[in-house]
Design an enzyme around this catalytic site. Structure first.
Site, mmCIF file in Angstrom:
data_model
loop_
_atom_site.group_PDB
_atom_site.id
_atom_site.type_symbol
_atom_site.label_atom_id
_atom_site.label_comp_id
_atom_site.label_asym_id
_atom_site.label_seq_id
_atom_site.Cartn_x
_atom_site.Cartn_y
_atom_site.Cartn_z
ATOM 1 N N GLU A 14 6.398 5.673 -8.601
ATOM 2 C CA GLU A 14 6.383 6.388 -9.875
ATOM 3 C C GLU A 14 5.832 5.502 -10.991
ATOM 4 O O GLU A 14 5.221 5.996 -11.944
ATOM 5 C CB GLU A 14 7.791 6.880 -10.226
ATOM 6 C CG GLU A 14 7.806 7.945 -11.326
ATOM 7 C CD GLU A 14 9.156 8.616 -11.469
ATOM 8 O OE1 GLU A 14 9.299 9.758 -11.011
ATOM 9 O OE2 GLU A 14 10.070 7.979 -12.040
ATOM 10 N N HIS A 59 12.248 0.399 17.173
ATOM 11 C CA HIS A 59 12.253 1.464 18.175
ATOM 12 C C HIS A 59 11.722 2.755 17.573
ATOM 13 O O HIS A 59 11.949 3.837 18.118
ATOM 14 C CB HIS A 59 13.668 1.656 18.715
ATOM 15 C CG HIS A 59 14.213 0.424 19.364
ATOM 16 N ND1 HIS A 59 14.029 0.133 20.698
ATOM 17 C CD2 HIS A 59 14.902 -0.633 18.844
ATOM 18 C CE1 HIS A 59 14.594 -1.031 20.986
ATOM 19 N NE2 HIS A 59 15.136 -1.517 19.873
ATOM 20 N N LYS A 113 6.889 19.575 -13.038
ATOM 21 C CA LYS A 113 7.946 20.356 -13.693
ATOM 22 C C LYS A 113 7.362 21.585 -14.387
ATOM 23 O O LYS A 113 7.931 22.684 -14.327
ATOM 24 C CB LYS A 113 8.684 19.480 -14.709
ATOM 25 C CG LYS A 113 9.554 18.394 -14.094
ATOM 26 C CD LYS A 113 10.209 17.560 -15.184
ATOM 27 C CE LYS A 113 11.069 16.456 -14.605
ATOM 28 N NZ LYS A 113 11.672 15.607 -15.653
#
Length: 524
Positions: free
Chosen positions: A318, A347, A451
């Site tokens: 960000e 793994h 937004k």
């Protein structure tokens, strides 16, 4: 390089902080003297930029704001007494409030004490507190903690189902007080309390900016804690945002602040080799050629640090993921961050790191102390912790042998002091790197764009429902789009009505679901 040459390079570039007992090893990042020489001027400017920021310069020009999260652990550095008071007074308020919660002086109605905390917030209001809770919460904390960090109804239900709401203290965190996800979570939680005939305000506190929507809404709650205008969400862990839930869990917040302060002091040194955050920024710049060309893989070899990569994902991405530089040029900067923990990742995706696309650099985080107390031998002469250490060293070596570069950070154990230092180390590295590439690390226009787009979808939904109700007959998607003046938004309209239909709200759809153009929309 052969092993002896690598050992010499390790010694040449090893950084050690004696008070924090923290090591930083960038020897497996193959920069040379010519590369360092080419960055001298950039680093001198970066050091000057950091000094100016700490003195109160406008470091976020888009929003005309100071950037003061470094003052949180050194209030004496804030430019004036008013700002110093904005730091020290909330900490005193937190300590007094926590003392009363733990003692039962502040308690829920008809109960002896609060037993749980529910933190409602998103982004920096959640990621820092979640990381710290996982890393530092004691085995038997005075209050257990849970989080609502999304606007997912099913996720909210699941979290609430595991909590004794009558003795749960709710912390609602939102800087602006208007973040939809935090507001939605708060309203959902309030509704759950009211369904049980519980007095929500007597279970709730707010962390927000004075005068915000949330600040006004929460006037009858137990109390409110201030967020500062000059602290961003992703750098707010050492403000009331993170200190309040940490202290309630019994975590030593003074030690967290002290560790961060120690690291800040170390990173004020105008000497690259003696400045750990500058060394990190150097390594990032080298690996991505100053353009973010490689991903940052975070591999902490300690279970309690597994959320560190998620915390850093927001802090780094960000802050550094920007379309334009400070001069307005399109640069498309950023560093992608991901990770989990070792040795689990060996793994999972280490196979690709070793032999796949070489588009990353790794950061190993090593913790020297295995556990409190002694360990059994799982093989002759070896403990489980020895295996973990061996797997870290082996993976680092295996990556290097195939020209995959890495950084290693070593701490003695996971304590509040060390966690505070790690937070500061990366906050400062982000600031240095941002200066090197000439971007604003302290705004987030892309988040704001998302937004606004979400708000436009919700506005479109309201129009859809209104038009279908007023029409009184079924409509196909194209006709519906035309009626609301959004003929180019058919796909968005389709997805809205599909969601409403799935939740049996307002509208229903009929027709061949595999052929959206055949669907008819009507009121339910």
């Amino acid at each position: 390089m052969d092993n002896l040459q690598l050992w010499q390079r390790y010694q040449d570039w090893l950084y050690y902080h004696p008070n924090l007992e923290l090591y930083l090893d960038v020897s497996r990042i193959p920069f040379d003297e010519a590369f360092l020489k080419g960055l001298e001027a950039k680093f001198e400017r970066a050091f000057q930029d950091m000094a100016a920021l700490e003195q109160g310069a406008i470091a976020n020009p888009d929003e005309q704001r100071m950037v003061g999260h470094y003052w949180l652990r050194a209030p004496e550095l804030a430019p004036n007494q008013e700002l110093r008071d904005e730091i020290t007074e909330p900490i005193a308020q937190i300590k007094e409030f926590v003392k009363k919660i733990h003692s039962g002086a502040i308690k829920p109605p008809n109960r002896a004490k609060f037993s749980h905390i529910l933190c409602v917030g998103i982004g920096g209001s959640a990621l820092g507190p979640q990381f710290v809770a996982e890393a530092l919460s004691p085995l038997n904390p005075p209050l257990e903690i849970a989080f609502i960090d999304n606007t997912d109804p099913k996720g909210i239900d699941r979290t609430l189902a595991h909590l004794p709401l009558a003795t749960t203290l709710v912390i609602v965190t939102s800087k602006s007080g208007g973040t939809p996800e935090a507001r939605n979570g708060m309203l959902e939680v309030r509704n759950a309390y009211e369904k049980l005939d519980l007095d929500f305000p007597q279970h709730a506190v707010a962390v927000t900016m004075p005068g915000s929507q949330l600040d006004k809404y929460a006037q009858d709650w137990l109390t409110r804690f201030p967020m500062q205008d000059w602290v961003g969400g992703r750098t707010s862990e050492l403000s009331a945002v993170g200190l309040l839930p940490a202290a309630l869990q019994g975590i030593d917040i003074d030690e967290m602040l002290a560790g961060a302060k120690e690291m800040d002091m170390a990173t004020r040194v105008h000497n690259l080799k003696k400045n750990p955050s500058a060394l990190l920024a150097l390594a990032w710049y080298h690996e991505g050629k100053g353009k973010g060309e490689k991903d940052m893989v975070i591999l902490p070899y300690k279970d309690s640090l597994y959320l560190f990569s998620r915390y850093l994902q927001q802090l780094v991405m960000e802050s550094l993921g920007k379309e334009k530089d400070l001069d307005g040029n399109k640069v498309y900067q950023g560093i992608a961050v991901y990770g989990n923990k070792g040795s689990t990742d060996q793994h999972a995706y280490v196979q690709q790191l070793r032999e796949g696309v070489p588009n990353f650099f790794a950061t190993f985080i090593e913790v020297l102390k295995d556990r409190q107390g002694d360990s059994i031998e799982v093989e002759t002469g070896s403990t489980a912790g020895d295996f973990l250490s061996g797997l870290l060293q082996g993976t680092r070596q295996a990556l290097y042998e195939n020209s995959r570069h890495s950084i290693t950070i070593t701490i003695p154990e996971v304590t509040p002091r060390q966690v505070g230092a790690l937070i500061a180390l990366y906050e400062r590295a982000v600031s240095f790197y941002a200066s090197l590439v000439n971007i604003n690390a302290y705004h987030q226009p892309g988040v704001e764009a998302g937004k606004k787009a979400a708000a436009s979808i919700l506005d479109l939904q309201r129009k859809i429902v209104q038009v279908v109700r007023e029409t009184g007959t079924s409509l196909d998607l194209a006709t519906l789009a035309a009626k609301i003046g959004a003929s180019d938004q058919v796909e968005a309209i389709y997805k809205i009505v599909r969601h409403l239909n799935a939740n049996r709200r307002s509208l229903t759809i009929t027709g061949d679901l595999s052929k959206p153009e055949t669907l008819q929309i009507s009121t339910r």
